[in-house]
Design a protein around this motif. Structure first.
Motif, PDB file in Angstrom:
ATOM      1  N   ALA A  16       0.841  -1.208   0.000  1.00  0.00           N
ATOM      2  CA  ALA A  16       0.000   0.000   0.000  1.00  0.00           C
ATOM      3  C   ALA A  16       0.869   1.250   0.000  1.00  0.00           C
ATOM      4  CB  ALA A  16      -0.932   0.002   1.206  1.00  0.00           C
ATOM      5  N   VAL A  42      -8.425  -1.824  -4.203  1.00  0.00           N
ATOM      6  CA  VAL A  42      -8.006  -1.471  -2.844  1.00  0.00           C
ATOM      7  C   VAL A  42      -9.233  -1.234  -1.965  1.00  0.00           C
ATOM      8  CG1 VAL A  42      -6.865   0.321  -1.456  1.00  0.00           C
ATOM      9  CG2 VAL A  42      -5.712  -0.633  -3.468  1.00  0.00           C
ATOM     10  N   ILE A  46     -10.281  -3.143   1.503  1.00  0.00           N
ATOM     11  CA  ILE A  46     -10.660  -2.438   2.728  1.00  0.00           C
ATOM     12  C   ILE A  46     -11.989  -2.971   3.245  1.00  0.00           C
ATOM     13  CG2 ILE A  46     -11.425  -0.213   3.654  1.00  0.00           C
ATOM     14  CD1 ILE A  46      -9.420   1.104   1.658  1.00  0.00           C
ATOM     15  N   ASP A  49     -11.468  -6.277   4.900  1.00  0.00           N
ATOM     16  CA  ASP A  49     -10.802  -6.126   6.198  1.00  0.00           C
ATOM     17  C   ASP A  49     -11.790  -5.639   7.254  1.00  0.00           C
ATOM     18  OD1 ASP A  49      -8.400  -6.949   5.127  1.00  0.00           O
ATOM     19  OD2 ASP A  49      -7.345  -5.072   5.483  1.00  0.00           O
ATOM     20  N   TRP A  97      -6.705   1.853   4.006  1.00  0.00           N
ATOM     21  CA  TRP A  97      -6.312   0.440   3.953  1.00  0.00           C
ATOM     22  C   TRP A  97      -5.243   0.136   5.000  1.00  0.00           C
ATOM     23  CZ3 TRP A  97      -3.300  -2.421  -0.413  1.00  0.00           C
ATOM     24  CH2 TRP A  97      -3.434  -3.810  -0.248  1.00  0.00           C
ATOM     25  N   ARG A 101      -6.067  -2.407   8.040  1.00  0.00           N
ATOM     26  CA  ARG A 101      -5.231  -3.614   8.081  1.00  0.00           C
ATOM     27  C   ARG A 101      -4.402  -3.634   9.356  1.00  0.00           C
ATOM     28  NH1 ARG A 101      -3.721  -7.543   4.252  1.00  0.00           N
ATOM     29  NH2 ARG A 101      -5.880  -7.161   3.659  1.00  0.00           N
TER      30      ARG A 101
END
Length: 153
Positions: A16, A42, A46, A49, A97, A101
C-alpha cells in the motif's frame, strides 16, 4: 505459526505504501476491459478487512457456529467500487487500507496460538482462524498479482 501468518498478511501495508507512487491514470483505469481499477480493488480489500474486523472476528471462538454469509457479497463489492470512484483520493484510500489492516493485525495478535488453531464453524464447514486468514492472504495475493501485472511489475 500465528506470527508467521500475520507477518505474511502484513506485507500488504508495504505494498500500500509503495502504491502511493502510482499515477492517477494507473490508479483509476480499469486493469482490463470490464474489470476494476486499482482504486476499486483497494477499496474492495478495505471492505473485506472491515468485514473481518467488525463482523467475523468478534464472533470467532473455539467450537462456535457462525452464519455462512451474513452479508451480500455483491452489494459489499459494489459499494466498495462506488466508494473508490466517489472522489476519495489515492492517498486517502491507501491510508484507510493501512489503518484498517493495522487494526485488524493488532486484533489478531491478541489471539493465542491455541485459539488461532482451534476449530470453529462457518455454516457446516470446519475452519480455524489460521486457515481463514491464510485464505484472506491468498485473496490479497490474487489481487496484488492483478495490480502488479497491470503496472508491469
Amino acid at each position: 505459526m500465528m506470527e508467521e501468518i500475520l507477518q505474511r498478511y502484513e506485507t500488504s501495508i508495504a505494498w500500500a505504501n509503495a502504491a502511493r507512487q502510482i499515477t492517477e491514470e494507473q490508479w483509476l483505469s480499469p486493469m482490463k476491459d470490464g474489470k476494476w481499477s486499482i482504486a476499486e480493488t483497494v477499496s474492495h480489500l478495505i471492505a473485506w478487512d472491515r468485514f473481518i474486523l467488525d463482523v467475523r472476528l468478534p464472533h470467532i471462538a473455539p467450537g462456535k457456529q457462525l452464519a455462512s454469509a451474513p452479508v451480500d457479497v455483491e452489494t459489499m463489492n459494489g459499494d466498495a467500487a462506488r466508494y473508490a470512484r466517489s472522489g476519495v483520493t489515492r492517498d486517502e484510500l491507501l491510508d484507510q487500507w493501512v489503518d484498517v489492516r493495522s487494526r485488524l493485525l493488532d486484533k489478531l495478535r491478541t489471539h493465542s496460538e491455541e485459539s488461532f488453531a482451534a476449530p470453529y464453524y462457518i455454516g457446516d464447514r470446519e475452519m480455524t482462524l489460521a486457515r481463514y486468514i491464510e485464505g484472506m492472504i491468498d485473496h490479497d495475493l490474487h489481487h496484488r498479482e492483478q495490480m502488479d501485472a497491470f503496472l508491469g511489475r
